[in-house]
Design a protein around this motif. Structure first.
Motif, PDB file in Angstrom:
ATOM      1  N   LYS A   1       7.607  -5.659 -40.585  1.00 23.97           N
ATOM      2  CA  LYS A   1       6.627  -6.570 -41.159  1.00 23.97           C
ATOM      3  C   LYS A   1       5.567  -5.780 -41.906  1.00 23.97           C
ATOM      4  O   LYS A   1       5.274  -4.627 -41.567  1.00 23.97           O
TER       5      LYS A   1
ATOM      6  N   LEU B   1       1.902  -5.153 -42.383  1.00 18.48           N
ATOM      7  CA  LEU B   1       0.709  -5.359 -41.570  1.00 18.48           C
ATOM      8  C   LEU B   1      -0.468  -4.571 -42.121  1.00 18.48           C
ATOM      9  O   LEU B   1      -0.309  -3.588 -42.844  1.00 18.48           O
TER      10      LEU B   1
ATOM     11  N   ASP C   1       0.769 -10.107 -37.532  1.00 19.43           N
ATOM     12  CA  ASP C   1       1.721 -10.438 -36.488  1.00 19.43           C
ATOM     13  C   ASP C   1       0.946 -10.707 -35.203  1.00 19.43           C
ATOM     14  O   ASP C   1      -0.043 -10.006 -34.946  1.00 19.43           O
ATOM     15  N   PRO C   2       1.333 -11.695 -34.391  1.00 23.33           N
ATOM     16  CA  PRO C   2       2.472 -12.608 -34.507  1.00 23.33           C
ATOM     17  C   PRO C   2       2.346 -13.634 -35.644  1.00 23.33           C
ATOM     18  O   PRO C   2       3.332 -14.207 -36.050  1.00 23.33           O
TER      19      PRO C   2
ATOM     20  N   SER D   1       0.711 -14.636 -39.594  1.00 25.62           N
ATOM     21  CA  SER D   1       0.224 -14.014 -40.825  1.00 25.62           C
ATOM     22  C   SER D   1      -0.182 -15.093 -41.811  1.00 25.62           C
ATOM     23  O   SER D   1       0.442 -16.155 -41.876  1.00 25.62           O
TER      24      SER D   1
END
Length: 468
Positions: free
Chosen positions: A232, A234, A292-293, A295
């Protein structure tokens, strides 16, 4: 005639005091009902209400419960999901035939009908009660049409008493077991409620060891607790306190622990305010990530992360003034680093002990930026800068070389929100030895404004008097 469905043989409210639920199996309930009908039929035969040749029917009442038990337990019928209801339909048919053989004599026939209807209602509710009653009425009419009715529909006194008593005994015993079952169900409900409350309390305690976003995704079933990761994009944040090592040598461990916990608590509230997932606390360092978890997109995640860092820096000034009033003279400053990019996020570790965290070169970059930052400085990577530059003023700080990156990495220093720059800014701060001011006019109410102005005027008057 089936008894009410049993829930369980025992339920425990307390591990040391199991509460027994008296069972009423189908076999026992049917045996009790047919014994009641056999007593009614035997009395009718004894008092010549029905022909004495019906002894075979009396034997049928005694044998039938055992036959049904064999059919429902020892044959292929046992695999039927609704075997209890089907067997009860046979009972209704048998009862209708019995009423026909009784010649519709009032009280014995009524006692048999009530017994069967009560059983249908207890086992299957209104739907089965209607079905069973219709089936019994049909077989009663057919058998009466074939066999005829009794010469007299009146019932001798003894037969009436025995019929009412036999039917009443069955109903009372079945009702007693139903009452026991209902009471056990209420106790079970209370136990489940207590366990639920205990589970909620325990989950809230366990939530202290997890970031709220991670805890919520687990307890709502959105995320499984298993070893799995995903890639992901981040925003990663690192911070630590400059001067903490020196302070730890001066303070007692208890006082240092209290100060550190106060710092973590304040900074955690800021992080949660902006939706950050708190990864861990290590010494005096904090690691937070966005994206995360949940977005809101890379741009919003980056902006939230940098906004959080700016507020932490401002909040640190208030905390530093408070610590100074408590006798802590060491100037504690926070330094921060932020990077934006793809990382591996998820559960790492073993099946019986795992940690929800992130790994990747962007994590290393954020940590490196934090270590390079000066006290009170926020350093960010170029990708972070490109996402927030329209809302936040930044200053070019050149390039650095980081392990894992082929080329030098451009870095930037966060100055402040663009809206807070210039003459119309809402935020002001000023700090000297013996004086600290932190002002955010957007957050001040009218009542507080009057009090603050009075305090500033008093401070200004005192400074002017000391000059004279």
């Amino acid at each position: 005639m089936n008894a009410p469905l049993k829930v369980a043989k025992t339920l425990s409210f307390d591990s040391s005091k199991p509460v027994a639920i008296p069972p009423m199996p189908d076999y026992n309930g049917r045996l009790l009902a047919y014994t009641s009908m056999a007593v009614i039929l035997a009395t009718c035969i004894y008092q010549s209400v029905v022909p004495k040749e019906l002894y075979w029917l009396l034997a049928g009442c005694i044998i039938w419960p055992h036959v049904v038990h064999f059919l429902s337990r020892r044959t292929l019928l046992r695999k039927s999901a609704r075997i209890r209801h089907k067997m009860l339909m046979l009972d209704s048919t048998f009862a209708g035939v019995l009423v026909g053989f009784l010649g519709l004599v009032a009280i014995p026939s009524t006692a048999v009908v009530i017994t069967v209807m009560f059983s249908c209602l207890m086992v299957g509710g209104v739907r089965l009660w209607v079905t069973g009653t219709l089936l019994m009425a049909t077989t009663t009419v057919l058998s009466s049409a074939f066999l005829g009715t009794a010469e007299s529909l009146h019932t001798p006194l003894l037969t009436s008493i025995v019929s009412v008593a036999a039917s009443g005994v069955y109903i009372c015993i079945t009702a007693f077991y139903s009452h026991q079952q209902a009471r056990s169900l209420m106790q079970a409900k209370t136990q489940i409620q207590n366990q639920r409350e205990q589970s909620i309390a325990l989950s809230h305690k366990l939530s202290k060891y997890l970031s709220p976003q991670v805890w919520q995704s687990i307890f709502t079933g959105e995320r499984d607790v298993r070893l799995e990761t995903q890639r992901k994009k981040l925003a990663i944040f690192f911070s630590d306190i400059k001067g903490f090592t020196e302070l730890s040598e001066e303070m007692e461990p208890e006082a240092l622990t209290e100060l550190l916990n106060h710092y973590f608590n304040e900074m955690s509230e800021v992080a949660l305010k902006y939706g950050g997932t708190i990864d861990k606390f290590v010494g005096d360092s904090i690691m937070v990530f966005f994206g995360d978890p949940t977005s809101r997109g890379a741009r919003e995640d980056a902006f939230s992360c940098v906004s959080m860092a700016i507020e932490m820096r401002k909040h640190m000034k208030i905390m530093r003034q408070k610590w100074r009033s408590q006798g802590i003279k060491t100037p504690l400053e926070i330094r921060m680093g932020i990077s934006m990019g793809y990382t591996t996020v998820g559960n790492f570790g073993a099946e019986n002990r795992m940690d929800y965290t992130i790994i990747g070169k962007e994590v290393n970059l954020a940590s490196r930026l934090e270590s390079l930052a000066e006290p009170g400085e926020i350093l960010i990577s170029y990708e972070t800068f490109s996402l927030i530059k329209d809302k936040i003023m930044c200053r070019d700080k050149g390039e650095i070389t980081v392990k894992g990156f082929v080329r030098p990495v451009p870095i930037y220093e966060v100055v402040d929100f663009r809206r807070d720059m210039g003459p119309n800014r809402s935020f002001m701060e000023h700090e000297h030895s013996g004086f600290a001011m932190y002002l955010d006019s957007d957050k001040i109410t009218e009542k507080e404004r009057t009090s603050i102005l009075a305090a500033l005027e008093d401070a200004a008057d005192r400074l002017r008097q000391e000059e004279l």
